[in-house]
Design a protein around this motif. Structure first.
Motif, PDB file in Angstrom:
ATOM      1  N   SER A 185       0.859  -1.315  -0.128  1.00  0.00           N
ATOM      2  CA  SER A 185      -0.139  -0.091  -0.028  1.00  0.00           C
ATOM      3  C   SER A 185       0.901   1.139  -0.005  1.00  0.00           C
ATOM      4  CB  SER A 185      -0.816   0.056   1.105  1.00  0.00           C
ATOM      5  OG  SER A 185      -0.113   0.123   2.407  1.00  0.00           O
ATOM      6  N   VAL A 186       0.270   2.472  -0.321  1.00  0.00           N
ATOM      7  CA  VAL A 186       0.930   3.633  -0.192  1.00  0.00           C
ATOM      8  C   VAL A 186       1.596   3.805   1.158  1.00  0.00           C
ATOM      9  CG1 VAL A 186       0.694   6.091  -0.361  1.00  0.00           C
ATOM     10  CG2 VAL A 186      -0.282   4.697  -1.958  1.00  0.00           C
ATOM     11  N   GLU A 187       0.780   3.608   2.184  1.00  0.00           N
ATOM     12  CA  GLU A 187       1.211   3.748   3.429  1.00  0.00           C
ATOM     13  C   GLU A 187       2.437   2.764   3.984  1.00  0.00           C
ATOM     14  OE1 GLU A 187      -1.925   2.966   2.567  1.00  0.00           O
ATOM     15  OE2 GLU A 187      -2.726   5.037   3.207  1.00  0.00           O
ATOM     16  N   LEU A 188       2.596   1.642   3.373  1.00  0.00           N
ATOM     17  CA  LEU A 188       3.526   1.025   3.662  1.00  0.00           C
ATOM     18  C   LEU A 188       4.848   1.310   3.067  1.00  0.00           C
ATOM     19  CD1 LEU A 188       4.940  -1.989   4.309  1.00  0.00           C
ATOM     20  CD2 LEU A 188       4.057  -2.971   2.596  1.00  0.00           C
ATOM     21  N   PHE A 189       4.598   1.627   1.922  1.00  0.00           N
ATOM     22  CA  PHE A 189       5.816   2.353   0.997  1.00  0.00           C
ATOM     23  C   PHE A 189       6.448   3.466   1.446  1.00  0.00           C
ATOM     24  CE2 PHE A 189       3.976  -0.022  -3.104  1.00  0.00           C
ATOM     25  CZ  PHE A 189       4.299  -0.936  -2.810  1.00  0.00           C
ATOM     26  N   LYS A 190       5.533   4.155   2.179  1.00  0.00           N
ATOM     27  CA  LYS A 190       5.905   5.563   2.896  1.00  0.00           C
ATOM     28  C   LYS A 190       7.006   5.090   4.111  1.00  0.00           C
ATOM     29  CE  LYS A 190       2.349   8.566   1.700  1.00  0.00           C
ATOM     30  NZ  LYS A 190       0.991   9.622   1.926  1.00  0.00           N
ATOM     31  N   SER A 219       3.728   1.737  -8.049  1.00  0.00           N
ATOM     32  CA  SER A 219       5.182   1.789  -7.906  1.00  0.00           C
ATOM     33  C   SER A 219       5.930   2.540  -6.687  1.00  0.00           C
ATOM     34  CB  SER A 219       5.764   2.551  -9.200  1.00  0.00           C
ATOM     35  OG  SER A 219       7.127   2.894  -9.003  1.00  0.00           O
ATOM     36  N   ILE A 220       6.725   2.023  -5.934  1.00  0.00           N
ATOM     37  CA  ILE A 220       7.214   2.523  -4.910  1.00  0.00           C
ATOM     38  C   ILE A 220       7.886   4.231  -5.295  1.00  0.00           C
ATOM     39  CG2 ILE A 220       9.699   1.924  -4.836  1.00  0.00           C
ATOM     40  CD1 ILE A 220       9.227   1.469  -1.858  1.00  0.00           C
ATOM     41  N   LEU A 221       8.344   4.000  -6.548  1.00  0.00           N
ATOM     42  CA  LEU A 221       8.741   5.367  -7.122  1.00  0.00           C
ATOM     43  C   LEU A 221       7.646   6.541  -7.309  1.00  0.00           C
ATOM     44  CD1 LEU A 221      11.099   4.245  -9.970  1.00  0.00           C
ATOM     45  CD2 LEU A 221      11.755   4.738  -7.443  1.00  0.00           C
ATOM     46  N   SER A 222       6.447   6.202  -7.073  1.00  0.00           N
ATOM     47  CA  SER A 222       5.668   7.224  -6.955  1.00  0.00           C
ATOM     48  C   SER A 222       5.305   7.916  -5.632  1.00  0.00           C
ATOM     49  CB  SER A 222       3.950   6.826  -7.172  1.00  0.00           C
ATOM     50  OG  SER A 222       3.645   5.682  -6.048  1.00  0.00           O
ATOM     51  N   ILE A 223       6.185   7.278  -4.447  1.00  0.00           N
ATOM     52  CA  ILE A 223       6.173   7.953  -3.144  1.00  0.00           C
ATOM     53  C   ILE A 223       7.339   9.296  -3.128  1.00  0.00           C
ATOM     54  CG2 ILE A 223       6.622   7.632  -0.817  1.00  0.00           C
ATOM     55  CD1 ILE A 223       4.116   6.043  -2.167  1.00  0.00           C
ATOM     56  N   GLU A 224       6.888  10.241  -2.703  1.00  0.00           N
ATOM     57  CA  GLU A 224       7.659  11.501  -2.457  1.00  0.00           C
ATOM     58  C   GLU A 224       8.910  11.077  -2.013  1.00  0.00           C
ATOM     59  OE1 GLU A 224       7.757  16.096  -0.867  1.00  0.00           O
ATOM     60  OE2 GLU A 224       5.864  14.839  -0.830  1.00  0.00           O
ATOM     61  N   GLY A 225      10.038  11.541  -2.606  1.00  0.00           N
ATOM     62  CA  GLY A 225      11.221  11.013  -1.985  1.00  0.00           C
ATOM     63  C   GLY A 225      12.066   9.801  -2.047  1.00  0.00           C
ATOM     64  N   ALA A 226      11.393   8.857  -2.876  1.00  0.00           N
ATOM     65  CA  ALA A 226      11.636   7.497  -3.043  1.00  0.00           C
ATOM     66  C   ALA A 226      12.881   7.510  -3.759  1.00  0.00           C
ATOM     67  CB  ALA A 226      10.644   6.818  -3.768  1.00  0.00           C
ATOM     68  N   LYS A 227      13.187   8.337  -4.831  1.00  0.00           N
ATOM     69  CA  LYS A 227      14.192   8.241  -5.832  1.00  0.00           C
ATOM     70  C   LYS A 227      15.751   8.581  -4.803  1.00  0.00           C
ATOM     71  CE  LYS A 227      12.091   9.283 -10.167  1.00  0.00           C
ATOM     72  NZ  LYS A 227      12.155  10.161 -11.368  1.00  0.00           N
ATOM     73  N   GLU A 228      15.493   9.107  -3.790  1.00  0.00           N
ATOM     74  CA  GLU A 228      16.664   9.343  -2.913  1.00  0.00           C
ATOM     75  C   GLU A 228      17.227   8.054  -2.407  1.00  0.00           C
ATOM     76  OE1 GLU A 228      16.081  12.137   0.217  1.00  0.00           O
ATOM     77  OE2 GLU A 228      14.356  13.139  -0.861  1.00  0.00           O
TER      78      GLU A 228
END
Length: 385
Positions: A185-190, A219-228
């Motif tokens: 989920s989005v929450e888990l990925f955050k 995609s986990i890359l949709s989460i803000e800051g993921a690319k870091e």
């Protein structure tokens, strides 16, 4: 004369399915009508556009030359468009995407790019066995983190944070999860992104099942800051029935992709152009394709549920992906159980033990089996019940 093998081979064993399938082939060769319900190898054809694309590509001038290590620009563009359309993720096609000869290759390339002997790697238990074997082959140390049914097969961050994580370099995550089908989920990925940032860990999400019986691909890359802190592996194998084509990709920030490219460019000489053209066609198919495939898989899954119930198993009907993860009655040994089914009923099912200690007491069914064969399996078990 015997030449001693490298010590790294002492850390791994032959892949379970490599060994077990030899046994199954032996049974088939002896005349046994074995139904293989263990392997997630799509039995359906790729989209017709894909087959046409590769046929057209093989006669193009220059098609059989070495290709770019970074793949055709048109392929990277198709991947970028696919991520934008399906995941709402913006990727720079010049430096944030690297096509791979399957995502399994990417596991090795990422590990070689980032791990030194003595580094530690967080690996899900249960999880894909290749994460462990590759970690050992490059001289790093697997450190398993528990995924438990009562926690929805998600990490226990409280317990993880109590560990000494100072040597951890990479954390592997996989949602929709194989083998359990937990969706993520989005929450888990955050939470995963925050955890990786806090502990300076490279988070690698393996994402090959997001379009199989899943209405909310993420995609986990949709989460803000993921690319870091994150890379994402993806594959055309399951989504487009192209497992044997060996086409995947890794996406993330330019510096991380460049590190992986340094390894990859020393390991192969580029992907065959025709396969790349087929991959481009696949990534452009309409939504009708996904609906068609999922209709087939839904029909198969309902029959697998019947089969699992016949075996006394329980399972989660909300699970996603290409498998049914089923819990055996308490006290039943999965390895012994599936061997009995194999030799008594000529049905091959995967024991949960091969995915880690938290897989004990579970079995895994693949949906890459025709409805006719699933019905035949049900009949065999009913007759011999």
């Amino acid at each position: 004369m015997s030449i001693q093998t490298a010590k790294r081979l002492e850390t791994v064993e032959e892949y379970y399915f490599s060994k077990k399938l030899r046994e199954v082939r032996g049974l088939v060769a002896s005349g046994r009508p074995v139904l293989n319900m263990a392997i997630g190898s799509p039995d359906l054809d790729p989209p017709k556009e894909v087959l046409q694309a590769i046929q057209d590509a093989v006669v193009v001038n220059g098609a059989h030359k070495y290709q770019s290590y970074q793949g055709l620009p048109e392929l990277r563009k198709a991947i970028a468009d696919f991520y934008e359309s399906k995941y709402k993720v913006t990727l720079n096609l010049e430096n944030e995407i690297l096509p791979l000869m399957g995502s399994k290759e990417g596991i090795m390339h990422i590990s070689l790019a980032y791990l030194n002997p003595g580094d530690e790697v967080l690996i899900p238990n249960p999880g894909y066995p290749t994460y462990t074997s590759v970690t050992k082959l490059v001289g790093a140390t697997p450190v398993f983190y528990d995924l438990q049914e009562e926690n929805g097969w998600e990490p226990d961050f409280h317990s993880l944070s109590k560990r000494d994580l100072s040597k951890v370099k990479i954390m592997w995550v996989n949602y929709p999860h194989m083998p359990t089908g937990a969706s993520g989920s989005v929450e888990l990925f955050k939470k995963l992104i925050d955890f990786a940032k806090k502990h300076s860990i490279l988070l690698v999400k393996d994402n090959p099942y997001s379009f199989v019986l899943n209405d909310s691909p993420l995609s986990i890359l949709s989460i803000e800051g993921a690319k870091e802190v994150a890379l994402e592996l993806n594959s055309l194998s399951k989504t487009f029935n192209m497992a044997g084509w060996r086409v995947g990709m890794v996406s993330g920030s330019a510096n991380k992709i460049d590190a992986v490219l340094k390894v990859k460019s020393n390991m192969d000489s580029g992907m065959f152009q025709g396969i790349q053209k087929g991959a481009i066609a696949a990534l452009k198919v309409s939504n009708d394709w996904y609906d068609k495939m999922n209709t087939i898989y839904k029909g198969r899954r309902e029959l697998i549920w019947q089969l699992a119930e016949l075996l006394g198993c329980t399972f989660d009907k909300e699970a996603k992906g290409m498998f049914v993860w089923a819990k055996l009655p308490r006290g039943v040994n999965a390895v012994t159980f599936i061997d009995n089914i194999l030799y008594q009923n000529d049905i091959f099912i995967a024991p949960g033990d091969i995915f880690g200690s938290n897989g004990k007491g579970f079995i895994r069914f693949s949906l890459c089996v025709t409805q006719e064969n699933i019905k035949e399996a049900i009949t065999r078990l009913q007759v011999k019940a």
